[in-house]
Enzyme design. Structure first.
Site, PDB file in Angstrom:
ATOM      1  N   HIS A  50       0.700  -1.225  -0.056  1.00 48.75           N
ATOM      2  CA  HIS A  50      -0.105  -0.039  -0.023  1.00 48.75           C
ATOM      3  C   HIS A  50       1.005   1.118  -0.132  1.00 48.75           C
ATOM      4  CE1 HIS A  50      -3.767  -1.816   1.908  1.00 48.75           C
ATOM      5  NE2 HIS A  50      -3.154  -2.609   1.047  1.00 48.75           N
ATOM      6  N   GLU A  52       1.001   3.906   1.824  1.00 43.37           N
ATOM      7  CA  GLU A  52       1.625   4.102   3.087  1.00 43.37           C
ATOM      8  C   GLU A  52       2.494   3.367   3.394  1.00 43.37           C
ATOM      9  OE1 GLU A  52      -3.208   4.559   3.392  1.00 43.37           O
ATOM     10  OE2 GLU A  52      -1.729   3.188   2.172  1.00 43.37           O
ATOM     11  N   CYS A  80      -6.190   1.976   5.900  1.00 43.14           N
ATOM     12  CA  CYS A  80      -6.936   0.747   6.369  1.00 43.14           C
ATOM     13  C   CYS A  80      -6.187   0.457   7.609  1.00 43.14           C
ATOM     14  CB  CYS A  80      -6.732  -0.375   5.382  1.00 43.14           C
ATOM     15  SG  CYS A  80      -4.966  -1.041   5.326  1.00 43.14           S
ATOM     16  N   CYS A  83      -2.606  -0.234   7.543  1.00 43.35           N
ATOM     17  CA  CYS A  83      -1.509   0.988   7.346  1.00 43.35           C
ATOM     18  C   CYS A  83      -1.646   1.835   8.403  1.00 43.35           C
ATOM     19  CB  CYS A  83      -1.872   1.806   6.187  1.00 43.35           C
ATOM     20  SG  CYS A  83      -1.825   0.779   4.573  1.00 43.35           S
TER      21      CYS A  83
END
Length: 145
Positions: A50, A52, A80, A83
């Site tokens: 992801h 992040e 999410c 993260c």
């Protein structure tokens, strides 16, 4: 602040061109960008890729420290749970969010990992509600249906 979110949007657009969910993340320290990334989960086939997570990894390498104390993150979509946990663990102080995630958001819309009194850290969350972030994600998911 707006310039940093604009860079996160540029990163999200890079991911979009690759067929990724258009999410971009930027980490700032001392008013300078030290890391910027976009989603690569589909491209590399790794669930943790992801924006992040990649931005945190890159910033940690640049600073030679897993602690990102004194850093802020700008992200186009609410992180999410995975993260959000990483943001909490690496000690980012402030998080600027472009739009909420009503299905997996872990910074206030579904759950709030970053401001949970039961945990030993607290991250200042600033909602920016950027139309460009919302529209890019809406168009992406409509095109996938």
């Amino acid at each position: 602040m707006k310039d940093f979110m604009l860079e996160a949007i540029r990163q999200a657009k890079k991911g979009l061109k690759l067929g990724e969910v258009p999410v971009g993340a930027v980490i700032v320290k001392d008013n300078e960008i030290i890391s910027s990334c976009h989603n690569l989960k589909e491209t590399v086939g790794i669930v943790t890729a992801h924006a992040e997570m990649l931005a945190i990894q890159n910033a940690s390498e640049i600073l030679s420290n897993w602690r990102l104390t004194g850093c802020s993150m700008y992200v186009t979509l609410e992180p999410c749970p995975m993260c959000a946990g990483a943001i909490l663990q690496c000690r980012i102080n402030k998080l600027y969010i472009g739009t909420f995630d009503p299905t997996m958001g872990a910074c206030g819309s579904v759950v709030n990992i970053l401001q949970n009194r039961r945990l030993n850290r607290w991250v200042d969350i600033q909602w920016m509600y950027n139309e460009q972030c919302s529209e890019m994600l809406e168009k992406f998911f409509k095109s996938r249906r």
